[in-house]
Design a protein around this motif. Structure first.
Motif, PDB file in Angstrom:
ATOM      1  N   ALA A 285       0.807  -1.221   0.000  1.00 11.95           N
ATOM      2  CA  ALA A 285       0.000   0.000   0.000  1.00 11.95           C
ATOM      3  C   ALA A 285       0.843   1.276   0.000  1.00 11.95           C
ATOM      4  CB  ALA A 285      -0.942   0.002   1.198  1.00 11.95           C
ATOM      5  N   LEU A 286       2.115   1.157   0.306  1.00 10.45           N
ATOM      6  CA  LEU A 286       2.972   2.349   0.323  1.00 10.45           C
ATOM      7  C   LEU A 286       3.188   2.884  -1.087  1.00 10.45           C
ATOM      8  CD1 LEU A 286       5.798   1.186   2.782  1.00 10.45           C
ATOM      9  CD2 LEU A 286       3.980   2.837   3.275  1.00 10.45           C
ATOM     10  N   ASP A 287       3.240   4.207  -1.200  1.00  5.94           N
ATOM     11  CA  ASP A 287       3.663   4.807  -2.463  1.00  5.94           C
ATOM     12  C   ASP A 287       5.170   4.625  -2.574  1.00  5.94           C
ATOM     13  OD1 ASP A 287       1.123   5.727  -3.182  1.00  5.94           O
ATOM     14  OD2 ASP A 287       1.371   7.574  -2.027  1.00  5.94           O
ATOM     15  N   LYS A 288       5.610   4.181  -3.749  1.00  3.87           N
ATOM     16  CA  LYS A 288       7.032   3.938  -3.991  1.00  3.87           C
ATOM     17  C   LYS A 288       7.428   4.615  -5.296  1.00  3.87           C
ATOM     18  CE  LYS A 288       6.041  -0.616  -2.781  1.00  3.87           C
ATOM     19  NZ  LYS A 288       4.754  -0.254  -2.396  1.00  3.87           N
ATOM     20  N   PRO A 289       8.690   5.005  -5.405  1.00  5.66           N
ATOM     21  CA  PRO A 289       9.121   5.661  -6.647  1.00  5.66           C
ATOM     22  C   PRO A 289       9.101   4.694  -7.834  1.00  5.66           C
ATOM     23  CG  PRO A 289      11.007   5.207  -5.240  1.00  5.66           C
ATOM     24  CD  PRO A 289       9.780   4.844  -4.445  1.00  5.66           C
TER      25      PRO A 289
END
Length: 162
Positions: free
Chosen positions: A36-40
């Motif tokens: 669920a984390l935003d990642k580059p």
């Protein structure tokens, strides 16, 4: 040192590497929280992490064996043990902070210590064994990438622990 004289340190290094990899792996849950984390966009693909860490831990075991074999005395060996042991602790601690505790912000602080411990190993082993020192360069490069990824995850998702 004879070939037989290198076998025991290589085996010890390999056992420690497997132990650290196992502990870190047990703490690494890339389940729903991580997904669920935003990642580059530039994050390495998930399938790459296992092979890269396998190579890195093999290089660490080899580096330990090379340094141990080249050490001139007990004091040098004690330093080698301490530096590798402290690095192993920091390696596992990062996984615990980031994944088990779900605190990428704390892991970002800790990864600086991990990076410095690798740099210290490289510098300390250089006079003992150039090969042992060079074997740790991929580890430093990968942790540099991981640190930048950690930074981006904190930037994109923080604050944590609310």
């Amino acid at each position: 040192m004879t070939r037989r004289g290198r076998t025991a340190p290589l085996a010890a290094g390999a056992v420690c590497a497997v132990f650290v990899a196992g502990l870190g792996g047990a703490m690494t849950d890339v389940g729903p929280w991580y997904e669920a984390l935003d990642k580059p966009a530039w994050q390495p693909p998930g399938w790459l992490f296992g092979p890269v860490w396998t190579v890195i831990f093999a290089c660490c075991a080899w580096s330990f064996a090379e340094a141990w074999a080249a050490a001139r005395n007990g004091a040098a060996r004690a330093t080698i043990l301490w530096l590798f042991g402290f690095n192993m602790f920091l390696n596992v601690a990062w996984s615990g902070l980031f994944f088990a505790w779900q605190r990428p912000d704390w892991a970002l602080i800790e990864v600086v210590l991990l990076w410095l411990s690798i740099a210290a190993l490289i510098l300390a082993l250089r006079p003992v064994s150039a090969r042992a020192s060079v074997l740790l360069v991929p580890y430093l490069v990968w942790v540099s990438i991981a640190a930048f990824l950690n930074w981006e995850i904190v930037r994109l998702n923080g604050p944590f622990g609310a």
